[in-house]
Enzyme design. Structure first.
Site, PDB file in Angstrom:
ATOM      1  N   ASP A 102       2.958   9.555 -58.478  1.00 48.35           N
ATOM      2  CA  ASP A 102       3.712   9.888 -57.274  1.00 48.35           C
ATOM      3  C   ASP A 102       2.885   9.872 -56.002  1.00 48.35           C
ATOM      4  O   ASP A 102       1.683  10.095 -56.004  1.00 48.35           O
ATOM      5  CB  ASP A 102       4.393  11.249 -57.418  1.00 48.35           C
ATOM      6  CG  ASP A 102       3.415  12.363 -57.817  1.00 48.35           C
ATOM      7  OD1 ASP A 102       2.497  12.097 -58.600  1.00 48.35           O
ATOM      8  OD2 ASP A 102       3.600  13.504 -57.353  1.00 48.35           O
ATOM      9  N   GLU A 153       3.140  14.670 -60.227  1.00 42.84           N
ATOM     10  CA  GLU A 153       1.966  15.549 -60.339  1.00 42.84           C
ATOM     11  C   GLU A 153       1.860  16.455 -59.127  1.00 42.84           C
ATOM     12  O   GLU A 153       1.409  17.600 -59.231  1.00 42.84           O
ATOM     13  CB  GLU A 153       0.686  14.716 -60.487  1.00 42.84           C
ATOM     14  CG  GLU A 153      -0.557  15.542 -60.791  1.00 42.84           C
ATOM     15  CD  GLU A 153      -1.185  16.196 -59.578  1.00 42.84           C
ATOM     16  OE1 GLU A 153      -1.745  17.305 -59.728  1.00 42.84           O
ATOM     17  OE2 GLU A 153      -1.132  15.612 -58.472  1.00 42.84           O
ATOM     18  N   GLU A 154       2.270  15.942 -57.966  1.00 43.36           N
ATOM     19  CA  GLU A 154       2.181  16.735 -56.746  1.00 43.36           C
ATOM     20  C   GLU A 154       3.238  17.832 -56.681  1.00 43.36           C
ATOM     21  O   GLU A 154       3.251  18.629 -55.741  1.00 43.36           O
ATOM     22  CB  GLU A 154       2.317  15.832 -55.513  1.00 43.36           C
ATOM     23  CG  GLU A 154       1.250  14.759 -55.397  1.00 43.36           C
ATOM     24  CD  GLU A 154      -0.146  15.303 -55.109  1.00 43.36           C
ATOM     25  OE1 GLU A 154      -0.279  16.538 -54.951  1.00 43.36           O
ATOM     26  OE2 GLU A 154      -1.086  14.505 -55.055  1.00 43.36           O
ATOM     27  N   ARG A 188     -17.003  19.039 -65.157  1.00 40.63           N
ATOM     28  CA  ARG A 188     -17.429  20.427 -65.334  1.00 40.63           C
ATOM     29  C   ARG A 188     -16.838  20.952 -66.636  1.00 40.63           C
ATOM     30  O   ARG A 188     -15.625  20.831 -66.853  1.00 40.63           O
ATOM     31  CB  ARG A 188     -16.956  21.305 -64.178  1.00 40.63           C
ATOM     32  CG  ARG A 188     -17.368  22.787 -64.330  1.00 40.63           C
ATOM     33  CD  ARG A 188     -16.886  23.618 -63.156  1.00 40.63           C
ATOM     34  NE  ARG A 188     -17.204  25.022 -63.360  1.00 40.63           N
ATOM     35  CZ  ARG A 188     -18.390  25.567 -63.087  1.00 40.63           C
ATOM     36  NH1 ARG A 188     -19.355  24.808 -62.599  1.00 40.63           N
ATOM     37  NH2 ARG A 188     -18.597  26.853 -63.303  1.00 40.63           N
ATOM     38  N   HIS A 226      -4.860  14.066 -49.338  1.00 36.91           N
ATOM     39  CA  HIS A 226      -3.662  14.680 -48.749  1.00 36.91           C
ATOM     40  C   HIS A 226      -3.681  14.619 -47.219  1.00 36.91           C
ATOM     41  O   HIS A 226      -3.079  15.463 -46.560  1.00 36.91           O
ATOM     42  CB  HIS A 226      -3.480  16.131 -49.228  1.00 36.91           C
ATOM     43  CG  HIS A 226      -3.054  16.233 -50.658  1.00 36.91           C
ATOM     44  ND1 HIS A 226      -2.155  17.187 -51.122  1.00 36.91           N
ATOM     45  CD2 HIS A 226      -3.389  15.514 -51.747  1.00 36.91           C
ATOM     46  CE1 HIS A 226      -1.984  17.040 -52.419  1.00 36.91           C
ATOM     47  NE2 HIS A 226      -2.728  16.026 -52.824  1.00 36.91           N
TER      48      HIS A 226
END
Length: 441
Positions: A112, A178-179, A223, A412
């Protein structure tokens, strides 16, 4: 390695093993397969760039990715994969069965775009317009999801060409939204998991990759354990009493009350949490009130995001927002309606899987180019897959080497852009992680 055999037999065994099968490093495939994947990944660059530019020019908002899904499904079908569409509304899943039985590994890309009007000036910049929450908006791939789709398509092509050498199955997950979906609507990874994307066949491990605009091309970042924060939405509706703007004493002003609440919310993290134990963020992102400059409206609504790295901190922030909003509203003679919508949990890289695949990443990018990073307050709904199966989520450098990271447009934002020379490593990483996981012991 020791053997309970005579010395001569042990020497012969070691000699034969050395010539028949090179030792595996971190679950690595044989050298020939490794080299072939690297060659095939490099050869995908022209296609990956073409897919990426097409997707970038035609972005779609979450749960509306119909054109994107069609492009993906068409390509996967051309490779002979088993393809499922309409998963999680507009998601696509491709299944590649290897030449031998074995485990199941999943690779995921998000599809998206975001409600932003692009200002990059790229020849393939988006000019798409849409509506979001009732407002007219531009649409842009301002977080690199176009690159994720393109690189995963490239990895699918690579792995389909070494299919007979793979012991097991690769599941390619192309995920919408996903957003985030519209408020109150379940979507994205959460919905795909609910609809069984990790079943039939059951996934044993999942890998995801995200391009990162401020990391140099050629670098992989990771990580173990908590890598990205949880994310929750909150809304506060302040209900007061409207009046003429010239007679504010006749009102219970929701705008002034909302302004006080916004200021006070900033003290939750700075004054109410032990920041030596855990990081957190409370950000107000929208404020909506009134339609005319000289009318005090009857209500005002603000919304924002909460980021945390533990459930305890999440709960502390939720309680503090409610206490702050209700207390300030009451002090002004207004009332407050507080809504909190948990969005995604912490993105948690399984420690054992991360340790197992670290040699793969080091071999793929070069040991000096694989960097362990600090946790980030960004959030990723890849976390929903990780709640169900061991997962590893890594970042791929997308910044032209030598660039000052402080000058790079952030994710973004309307100027977001990445260096396309990052793509071969992305394709190679996805394909090699899958192959190594399947061929490893």
């Amino acid at each position: 390695m020791t053997y309970a055999t005579p010395i001569a037999l042990a020497a012969l065994t070691l000699s034969l093993a050395a010539t028949a099968a090179p030792p595996k490093i971190g679950g690595a495939p044989n050298a020939a397969l490794d080299a072939r994947i690297a060659t095939l990944a490099a050869a995908e660059q022209a296609k990956v760039v073409a897919w990426r530019r097409d997707l970038h020019e035609h972005p779609e908002l979450g749960n509306e990715e119909t054109r994107t899904a069609q492009l993906i499904a068409t390509q996967l079908k051309s490779l002979g994969l088993e393809v499922h569409t309409g998963v999680g509304r507009t998601g696509v899943v491709g299944i590649l069965k290897g030449g031998k039985p074995g485990r199941v590994v999943a690779l995921r890309a998000d599809m998206d775009g975001l409600p932003l009007t692009e200002t990059t000036g790229l020849a393939f910049a988006s000019t798409v317009k849409s509506t979001y929450l009732g407002q007219p908006v531009g649409v842009m791939h301002a977080c690199g999801h176009d690159t994720h789709v393109a690189m995963l398509l490239g990895a699918a092509e690579v792995l389909s060409q070494v299919q007979k050498d793979l012991p097991g199955t690769v599941k390619f997950i192309f995920q919408p939204a996903e957003e985030g979906s519209l408020p109150g609507v379940v979507g994205g990874a959460k919905l795909m998991v609910q609809e069984g994307v990790l079943e039939n066949p059951k996934v044993d491990a999942i890998f995801g990759l995200h391009i990162w605009a401020s990391a140099p091309v050629g670098q992989l970042q990771y990580r173990p354990q908590g890598e990205m924060a949880s994310s929750d939405r909150f809304t506060v509706k302040v209900i007061g009493k409207g009046s003429h703007g010239a007679k504010p004493w006749s009102s219970v002003d929701p705008v002034v009350t909302a302004a006080e609440i916004i200021t006070a919310l900033q003290t939750i993290v700075s004054r109410q949490l032990d920041l030596t134990q855990d990081a957190a963020v409370v950000t107000v992102g929208t404020v909506q009130a009134g339609v005319r400059y000289n009318i005090i409206p009857p209500d005002a609504t603000l919304s924002g995001t909460i980021r945390a790295f533990s459930p305890k901190t999440q709960e502390q922030i939720w309680a503090a927002i409610k206490r702050t909003a209700n207390g300030i509203a009451a002090a002004n003679g207004a009332t407050a309606e507080v809504g909190i919508e948990p969005y995604v949990p912490v993105t948690y890289n399984d420690p054992a899987l991360t340790a197992r695949m670290l040699p793969t990443m080091q071999r793929t990018a070069g040991a000096s180019n694989v960097v362990e990073i600090k946790a980030t307050t960004g959030a990723e709904d890849f976390a929903f897959y990780q709640e169900k199966v061991p997962g590893l989520f890594v970042f791929l450098g997308g910044m032209t080497p030598g660039t000052d990271p402080s000058t790079v447009a952030d994710h973004h934002t309307a100027g977001f852009r990445v260096d396309e020379s990052a793509f071969p490593l992305g394709v190679k990483t996805l394909a090699t992680l899958a192959a190594d996981y399947l061929t490893g012991k």
